[in-house]
Design a protein around this motif. Structure first.
Motif, mmCIF file in Angstrom:
data_model
loop_
_atom_site.group_PDB
_atom_site.id
_atom_site.type_symbol
_atom_site.label_atom_id
_atom_site.label_comp_id
_atom_site.label_asym_id
_atom_site.label_seq_id
_atom_site.Cartn_x
_atom_site.Cartn_y
_atom_site.Cartn_z
ATOM 1 N N CYS A 20 3.854 -25.707 1.174
ATOM 2 C CA CYS A 20 3.601 -24.415 2.324
ATOM 3 C C CYS A 20 2.171 -24.141 2.695
ATOM 4 C CB CYS A 20 3.186 -23.069 1.587
ATOM 5 S SG CYS A 20 5.136 -22.273 2.693
ATOM 6 N N ARG A 26 0.028 -13.879 3.688
ATOM 7 C CA ARG A 26 -0.140 -13.008 4.100
ATOM 8 C C ARG A 26 0.151 -11.636 3.733
ATOM 9 N NH1 ARG A 26 4.373 -15.376 5.053
ATOM 10 N NH2 ARG A 26 6.100 -14.302 5.664
ATOM 11 N N ARG A 159 7.772 -9.432 14.499
ATOM 12 C CA ARG A 159 6.748 -9.578 13.602
ATOM 13 C C ARG A 159 5.054 -10.089 14.337
ATOM 14 N NH1 ARG A 159 11.240 -11.591 11.223
ATOM 15 N NH2 ARG A 159 12.445 -12.919 13.195
ATOM 16 N N LEU A 162 3.283 -12.446 12.956
ATOM 17 C CA LEU A 162 2.299 -14.183 12.904
ATOM 18 C C LEU A 162 2.417 -14.999 14.463
ATOM 19 C CD1 LEU A 162 6.520 -14.188 12.024
ATOM 20 C CD2 LEU A 162 4.359 -15.463 10.847
ATOM 21 N N PHE A 170 5.800 -23.905 10.416
ATOM 22 C CA PHE A 170 4.986 -23.750 8.743
ATOM 23 C C PHE A 170 5.607 -24.406 7.614
ATOM 24 C CE2 PHE A 170 6.466 -20.194 5.899
ATOM 25 C CZ PHE A 170 5.195 -20.252 5.166
ATOM 26 N N CYS A 171 5.455 -24.731 6.534
ATOM 27 C CA CYS A 171 5.698 -25.649 5.435
ATOM 28 C C CYS A 171 6.136 -26.958 6.186
ATOM 29 C CB CYS A 171 7.769 -24.729 4.693
ATOM 30 S SG CYS A 171 6.185 -22.814 4.422
ATOM 31 N N CYS A 238 7.664 -17.447 -5.967
ATOM 32 C CA CYS A 238 6.742 -16.696 -4.715
ATOM 33 C C CYS A 238 7.010 -15.670 -4.819
ATOM 34 C CB CYS A 238 7.119 -17.738 -3.226
ATOM 35 S SG CYS A 238 7.543 -19.365 -3.215
ATOM 36 N N LEU A 241 5.559 -13.450 -2.069
ATOM 37 C CA LEU A 241 6.861 -13.448 -0.506
ATOM 38 C C LEU A 241 7.225 -12.066 -1.177
ATOM 39 C CD1 LEU A 241 6.829 -17.005 0.310
ATOM 40 C CD2 LEU A 241 5.922 -14.596 1.657
ATOM 41 N N SER A 242 8.461 -12.497 -2.591
ATOM 42 C CA SER A 242 9.183 -12.084 -2.944
ATOM 43 C C SER A 242 8.603 -10.545 -3.686
ATOM 44 C CB SER A 242 10.221 -12.287 -3.689
ATOM 45 O OG SER A 242 9.091 -12.893 -4.867
ATOM 46 N N GLU B 99 13.105 -23.612 -2.962
ATOM 47 C CA GLU B 99 11.139 -21.792 -3.689
ATOM 48 C C GLU B 99 10.437 -22.019 -2.927
ATOM 49 O OE1 GLU B 99 11.935 -19.887 -5.704
ATOM 50 O OE2 GLU B 99 14.254 -20.156 -6.260
ATOM 51 N N THR B 100 10.109 -24.029 -2.415
ATOM 52 C CA THR B 100 8.952 -23.700 -2.268
ATOM 53 C C THR B 100 8.705 -24.052 -0.439
ATOM 54 O OG1 THR B 100 9.333 -26.766 -2.030
ATOM 55 C CG2 THR B 100 8.543 -25.567 -3.594
ATOM 56 N N HIS B 101 9.958 -23.913 0.321
ATOM 57 C CA HIS B 101 10.236 -24.497 1.794
ATOM 58 C C HIS B 101 11.139 -22.993 2.118
ATOM 59 C CE1 HIS B 101 7.903 -28.163 0.776
ATOM 60 N NE2 HIS B 101 8.204 -27.526 1.890
ATOM 61 N N PRO B 104 10.412 -19.045 1.787
ATOM 62 C CA PRO B 104 9.202 -18.881 2.360
ATOM 63 C C PRO B 104 9.487 -18.672 3.781
ATOM 64 C CG PRO B 104 8.684 -20.150 0.663
ATOM 65 C CD PRO B 104 10.235 -20.227 0.479
ATOM 66 N N LEU B 105 10.242 -19.288 3.885
ATOM 67 C CA LEU B 105 10.391 -19.566 5.833
ATOM 68 C C LEU B 105 11.572 -18.479 5.834
ATOM 69 C CD1 LEU B 105 11.306 -23.441 6.593
ATOM 70 C CD2 LEU B 105 9.700 -21.679 7.851
ATOM 71 N N ARG B 107 11.743 -15.736 3.882
ATOM 72 C CA ARG B 107 10.792 -14.200 4.593
ATOM 73 C C ARG B 107 10.561 -13.875 5.612
ATOM 74 N NH1 ARG B 107 11.608 -12.103 -0.374
ATOM 75 N NH2 ARG B 107 12.799 -13.607 -2.414
ATOM 76 N N MET B 108 9.635 -15.673 5.823
ATOM 77 C CA MET B 108 8.216 -15.650 6.443
ATOM 78 C C MET B 108 9.488 -14.724 8.539
ATOM 79 S SD MET B 108 5.445 -17.298 8.264
ATOM 80 C CE MET B 108 6.106 -18.135 9.229
ATOM 81 N N GLN B 109 10.850 -15.692 8.620
ATOM 82 C CA GLN B 109 11.001 -16.282 9.637
ATOM 83 C C GLN B 109 12.485 -15.052 9.864
ATOM 84 O OE1 GLN B 109 10.081 -20.136 10.534
ATOM 85 N NE2 GLN B 109 11.911 -19.881 10.550
#
Lengths: 258, 445
Positions: A20, A26, A159, A162, A170-171, A238, A241-242, B99-101, B104-105, B107-109
């Motif tokens: 990422c 964030r 959101r 963003l 992203f990512c 992560c 985030l979690s 886990e890495t993509h 996270p995606l 959770r964000m979107q």
């Protein structure tokens, strides 16, 4: 690179891991920004970095990423940096701190792993075949990673943090760059570097993490002289985030100590 | 608690399905209505959907899964619900990607669409799938669970693999093309270097066939010019001017047949033979006869080599110098007089030097007075093509040119002929040598 927070506060540098970019942080940034000067960045080849500066030679080993960290420290003339590195970036921080220890005040290693592949008595959590399969899957997910795939424009109504940005960008990484980063990450072995850490260090792991299991966190803690270990009540790789509150609390608690 | 598709809850049915006998035959509108009524079982729609459904808690634990997905994976519901996490269904590569993509995606979107992953079936086989997930949020906005659809992507994966294979092939082809282009450039540069080196060698060799600087005999003026037709070939023309004592001088000018290294070797042999012979006996006919013998002997039985040449002596006289010369098959010298006239010095009957064992050479004699100049040249000058039809410059034009030019000193003559040669451009395709010997006009310093 993003610099935010309290301009005259102590410096906290947040370094993202494989996959990422600085957006990973964030949910933690607002709480950190009230006390610290927060420096966020994307490694060259990740996120919004200048891809033209990327080369497979430099970024084929973790040293190249550690150089990115030191380059930023030099450019901003940072000293007494509290470095928070997620996943592979934890090891990047270890390498950077070994090279220029005077730059760093503290290290926070968030779900670190010095070696992903099992080796004799050492349990990294993955067999060599697992990692081979991972590297292959990067290829097979080629279309999913491909930068040509049309990104989706997302509105910012629900959101606002963003903004009007391209989601899924992203990512997203260039597949060739991701392949080099993945090799540097998952084939590296930084176990010997742990003993060279001289700055106060906090190791954070999670109760359940398929990538960096608890025994790896314990290994890192044991290998770094005088380090502290805190296990976050969080699942996944992560926790920022979690379980952002718990992660932030642990980080601030450690940084506040004299 | 979960139900199977075979065990629908009673409330799923809103009434008994209509029976076929209730419909009038051929009524397509009521056919559609009838079919729609068959699709009123929501639970069955979920369980038997043509895609996999999966609901997971925020920590990844599987809370609900449909029969389609269980069938694909070969698990029983009891195995999965509350016991397995979503990532347990993934391959190692998939776990890391998740886990890495993916996570996270998500959770964000709040949602992620069309991510390619592989699921691990109970028997260890891999199932390529496309995953789309959406976070279900409660009325207060907090995330509650994650809903995921799983689509069979075996065809798409095969298609991707094919795309990837083609891309690799294209890249490989591009790399090969690039390599061969580089090799070509390298070869061209090497050829260029070789050519430059060869030209350097040839230029040195060429210079060795004529005097480095032309001597200026007492009471005489001498000038020469050599035109090289090709930097890649050594020409076969040669000339020289050297003293033999008593105020006397010898000169020669000639043209070896052919070009290249073999011709250069003959030229070299010719030049040194002429010089050596002249010291022994400078009589022009004798000198050319000696050369003839040498060339003929040297090449007997092999590749015949021969040349044309004029050899002459300059002996001081009352008027100036007496010129005595002999020619072996060479174009005649031009004599330009102080009075503005010009003429050829005929030397008829002379044979090519080196062809026959006993060749005859004809001699001629003239006087050089002040203002007179004698010009020797090779046939590159007269054989130059001057018209689009390939017309050659010729002997007559040369004599006319010399007549116009006379009287002229050796320097002026060579200068004028050099300009003439340059005016021929591409029409001048052979090496050309010019040697002029004259006496300064009376009254000049």
């Amino acid at each position: 690179m993003t610099i935010t927070g309290k301009a005259d506060g102590p410096v906290v540098m947040l370094a993202h891991g494989f996959g990422c970019d600085q957006n990973m942080w964030r949910l933690m940034v607002p709480a950190l920004a009230s006390r610290f000067r927060v420096v966020l960045f994307d490694y060259v080849g990740s996120g919004a970095s200048d891809v033209s500066a990327w080369s497979p030679e430099r970024y084929g080993s973790l040293d190249g990423y550690a150089q990115d960290v030191l380059d930023i420290c030099r450019e901003l003339d940072l000293r007494d940096v509290a470095f928070v590195g997620h996943s592979v970036s934890a090891m990047t921080g270890v390498l950077a701190a070994a090279q220029e220890p005077e730059r760093f005040a503290k290290l926070v290693l968030l779900v670190p792993s010095p070696r992903y592949i099992d080796d004799g008595d050492y349990r990294g959590g993955f067999s060599a075949a697992d990692i081979e399969e991972l590297l292959e899957s990067l290829d097979s997910n080629y279309l999913g990673w491909s930068a040509q795939m049309a990104p989706v424009i997302m509105g910012n109504a629900d959101r606002p943090e963003l903004g009007e940005e391209l989601t899924n960008s992203f990512c997203r990484t260039d597949p060739d760059i991701a392949q080099v980063f993945a090799r540097a990450t998952f084939l590296s072995d930084s176990r010997r570097d742990l003993a060279s850490v001289t700055v106060p260090t906090l190791v954070l792991d999670c109760t359940e993490d398929v990538i960096a299991p608890r025994e790896v966190g314990a290994y890192v803690h044991a290998a770094i002289p005088g380090s502290r270990l805190v296990t976050l009540d969080a699942t996944g790789h992560c926790p920022q985030l979690s379980a952002p509150e718990a992660t932030t609390e642990a980080v601030i608690g450690f940084l506040a100590q004299r | 608690m979960c139900r199977t598709g075979q065990d629908p809850p009673p409330h799923a049915h809103q009434g008994p399905p209509p029976r076929r006998g209730d419909r009038s035959p051929g009524d397509t509108a009521s056919d559609a209505v009838f079919s729609a009524l068959l699709e009123d079982d929501v639970e069955e729609l979920y369980e038997e959907a043509p895609c996999g459904y999966l609901s997971t808690l925020l920590d990844g634990k599987i809370a609900k899964v449909n029969a389609t997905l269980l069938g694909w994976l070969g698990y029983t519901r009891e195995h999965v619900i509350g016991k397995m996490s979503f990532s347990d269904l993934l391959t190692i590569g998939g776990k890391l990607y998740h886990e890495t993509h993916f996570a996270p995606l998500l959770r964000m979107q709040g949602e992620v669409n069309g991510i390619a992953l592989e699921l691990k079936a109970a028997d260890g086989t891999r199932l390529p799938v496309l995953i789309s997930s959406k976070v279900k949020v409660g009325s207060d906005g907090t995330p509650q669970l994650i809903r995921t659809t799983v689509t069979d992507a075996r065809d798409r994966r095969a298609y991707e693999a094919e795309l990837l294979r083609r891309r690799r092939e294209a890249e490989e082809a591009r790399r090969e093309a690039e390599l061969s282009r580089k090799a070509e450039v390298e070869a061209r540069q090497q050829a260029e270097r070789d050519r430059n080196r060869l030209q350097g060698v040839l230029a040195v060799l060429q210079r060795s066939l004529v005097p480095p600087t032309l001597p200026q005999p007492e009471g005489l003026e001498a000038a020469a010019y050599y035109h090289t037709a090709s930097v890649d070939q050594v020409g076969g023309d040669f000339y020289d001017l050297f003293p033999i004592g008593g105020g006397r001088w010898c000169f020669f000018l000639g043209d070896v047949c052919g070009k290249g290294p073999e011709a250069a070797a003959v030229t070299s042999l010719t030049r040194y033979t002429l010089r050596a012979a002249a010291i022994h006996d400078p009589d022009p006919v004798t000198v050319l006869s000696t050369l003839n013998t040498v060339l003929h002997q040297h090449y007997i039985g092999g590749d015949p080599r021969y040349c044309t040449a004029i050899f002459g002596t300059l002996t001081p006289s009352d008027a100036g110098f007496t010129v005595r010369l002999a020619s072996g098959g060479h174009p005649p010298a031009v004599l330009m007089h102080a009075d503005g006239t010009a003429e050829y010095l005929p030397t008829p009957g002379g044979l090519l030097v080196g062809i026959l064992p006993n060749a005859r050479f004809s001699a001629a004699t003239c006087e050089l007075a002040p203002g007179d100049t004698v010009v020797l040249y090779t046939d590159g000058l007269t054989e130059a093509r001057i018209g689009p039809d390939g017309t050659r410059y010729g002997d007559e034009a040369l004599l006319d040119y010399a007549t116009d030019l006379a009287p002229a000193t050796a320097d002026k003559t060579v200068g004028a002929l050099t300009t003439l040669l340059q005016s021929f451009g591409d029409g001048l395709d052979d090496d050309t040598a010019i040697l002029a010997l004259g006496i300064a006009p009376a009254g000049s310093p």
